[in-house]
Design an enzyme around this catalytic site. Structure first.
Site, PDB file in Angstrom:
ATOM      1  N   CYS A  53      32.406  20.724 -16.095  1.00 61.31           N
ATOM      2  CA  CYS A  53      32.659  20.333 -14.695  1.00 61.31           C
ATOM      3  C   CYS A  53      32.898  18.825 -14.588  1.00 61.31           C
ATOM      4  O   CYS A  53      32.046  18.015 -14.971  1.00 61.31           O
ATOM      5  CB  CYS A  53      31.460  20.758 -13.851  1.00 61.31           C
ATOM      6  SG  CYS A  53      31.350  19.953 -12.254  1.00 61.31           S
ATOM      7  N   CYS A  56      30.375  16.965 -12.514  1.00 57.40           N
ATOM      8  CA  CYS A  56      29.093  16.845 -13.224  1.00 57.40           C
ATOM      9  C   CYS A  56      29.142  15.679 -14.208  1.00 57.40           C
ATOM     10  O   CYS A  56      28.173  14.925 -14.343  1.00 57.40           O
ATOM     11  CB  CYS A  56      28.768  18.137 -13.970  1.00 57.40           C
ATOM     12  SG  CYS A  56      28.686  19.604 -12.915  1.00 57.40           S
ATOM     13  N   CYS A 188      -8.066  49.395 -21.340  1.00 52.81           N
ATOM     14  CA  CYS A 188      -7.260  48.723 -22.368  1.00 52.81           C
ATOM     15  C   CYS A 188      -7.381  47.199 -22.247  1.00 52.81           C
ATOM     16  O   CYS A 188      -7.077  46.614 -21.195  1.00 52.81           O
ATOM     17  CB  CYS A 188      -5.808  49.171 -22.222  1.00 52.81           C
ATOM     18  SG  CYS A 188      -4.601  48.103 -23.001  1.00 52.81           S
ATOM     19  N   CYS A 191      -4.134  45.422 -21.537  1.00 53.68           N
ATOM     20  CA  CYS A 191      -3.729  45.625 -20.136  1.00 53.68           C
ATOM     21  C   CYS A 191      -4.466  44.645 -19.224  1.00 53.68           C
ATOM     22  O   CYS A 191      -3.893  44.107 -18.262  1.00 53.68           O
ATOM     23  CB  CYS A 191      -4.016  47.057 -19.698  1.00 53.68           C
ATOM     24  SG  CYS A 191      -3.193  48.326 -20.691  1.00 53.68           S
TER      25      CYS A 191
END
Length: 438
Positions: A53, A56, A188, A191
């Site tokens: 760009c 930019c 678990c 978990c």
């Protein structure tokens, strides 16, 4: 030789960004964005850019200058959104450069609308900092505790949707949204470790995708029918559900940032395709070709040659391909044959061979023409070649975008032949027709 050299000018490869480790600009990406920006108490100015760009590139030295001036006061970062398009999509970035200010509420950054000089950027940063400090003095929350994984974790448990044998099909399978579903067991250990990450990710993903990607959880020890249906053999197992598709196993990491990054990829897969616009005036062509890396232009047959149904079939092919390549920073345009003759001439289309398609890189003033069929297969092959830097290219005629006529938009109807003026035959002696004069 011409093909290999010029193709590189059409498809710009982001081999190097605009910033390096020696700059005071912090390089941001999906791996560090959460940690550096979202979980930070600091004020951040973040530029989303593309290496190809031009605007930019012009901004880069000013951005570096501002970063150095603000060092230790305000954080200044940059994201190569061409390479990390999921991160750009997460914040609605549609053009480059886009600058956002991450202040008190990191989940709702403000758009920077100021000047592009180092001084203007510094002034805006200090103004934003003053506002942040004032809010904190007034008792408003500053920084972002959201997502910091200490103590009980972050996020809202309600943002994780509880799924059961009874509501799963209705809530997940019949939904147009994308779902990430954790199958867990309460006993678990893994978990339990995942729970605060999943909860925090659910809140963040809900806000960033506007609810288009959802996180759910199934207690597989209770809802064993679901666990059996999806072949759950261990815990936790995470699966991705998209309407009409087979579920997909999530293979990523188990931190919030990993989960959010995958969710944002899923979200970007479902963003709407770019708009297909008719070239009605010079502004349409100029804005599209200058704002995007490539502009894909189709010249369709005259309406009298195809009728509305024929034209709509061509437009549908273009919309399908725009959707297929929507993650690319490309604009999509079309015009009717003969409406923009200067444009056709500059692209070597030259009044025949409709429908035709060209891909233009306006920064390099190079273009490539579709040589295959104007079909999904033919266009896909054409665009795929461009995407990997192959394909024959040439210079746009005149070295600049051509003059564009202002035209009326197509009304969606079949064409009508122009009416000829009525001819008065009252004075013509039909008996004399065909006789030779002496």
């Amino acid at each position: 030789m011409l093909t290999s050299v010029l193709a590189c000018s059409l498809t710009v490869l982001s081999v190097h960004g605009l910033y390096s480790a020696s700059d005071d600009v912090v390089e941001l990406n999906p791996s560090n964005f959460n940690r550096e920006v979202i979980q930070s108490d600091s004020l951040w100015l973040v530029e989303f850019y593309a290496p190809w760009c031009g605007h930019c590139k012009s901004l880069a030295p000013e951005w570096k200058k501002a970063a150095t001036a603000l060092k230790g006061i305000v954080k200044v970062g940059a994201v190569d959104a061409d390479q990390h398009n999921s991160l750009g999509g997460q914040y609605g970035v549609r053009g480059f450069p886009t600058i956002k200010i991450f202040g008190a509420n990191k989940q709702k950054p403000e758009d920077y609308q100021g000047g592009r000089s180092g001084q203007a950027i510094v002034d805006a940063a200090l103004n934003a900092l003053r506002s942040l400090v004032k809010d904190r003095l007034g008792g408003k929350a500053g920084g972002s505790d959201y997502g910091k994984q200490s103590g009980g974790g972050a996020g809202n448990k309600k943002d994780v949707v509880e799924l059961t044998d009874d509501n799963f099909d209705r809530t997940v399978l019949d939904s147009d949204d994308v779902w990430m579903v954790e199958f867990f067991a309460p006993w678990c250990g893994h978990c339990k470790n995942l729970e605060p990450e999943w909860k925090a990710a659910a809140t963040e993903v809900k806000e960033q995708t506007k609810g288009k990607v959802k996180l759910g959880a199934v207690d597989a020890t209770v809802h064993q029918g679901l666990a059996s249906r999806y072949g759950i053999r261990g815990f936790p197992t995470i699966k991705i559900f998209r309407k009409g598709e087979e579920p997909e196993d999530f293979q990523g990491g188990r931190t919030r940032s990993d989960i959010v990054a995958r969710a944002m990829d899923l979200y970007s897969d479902n963003i709407p395709p770019p708009e297909l616009q008719e070239i009605l005036n010079e502004d349409v062509l100029k804005k599209t070709c200058e704002d995007y890396q490539l502009c894909i232009i189709s010249v369709l047959p005259h309406i009298l040659d195809t009728g509305a149904s024929g034209r709509n079939s061509y437009l549908e092919v273009m919309r399908t391909m725009a959707d297929k390549y929507k993650k690319k920073t490309w604009g999509w345009l079309w015009t009717e044959a003969g409406a923009q003759m200067d444009l056709e001439s500059s692209l070597g289309i030259g009044g025949f061979g409709y429908p035709a398609m060209a891909a233009i890189n306006a920064r390099k003033m190079k273009f490539a023409l579709l040589r295959g069929s104007f079909s999904e297969t033919g266009i896909h092959e054409f665009l795929r070649e461009l995407s990997v830097g192959r394909g024959s290219t040439a210079t746009v005629g005149g070295g600049a975008l051509p003059k564009i006529n202002t035209v009326e938009p197509w009304d969606g109807k079949d064409g009508v032949l122009p009416m000829e003026d009525d001819i008065d035959l009252s004075d013509v002696d039909l008996d004399d027709l065909g006789k030779d004069e002496l």
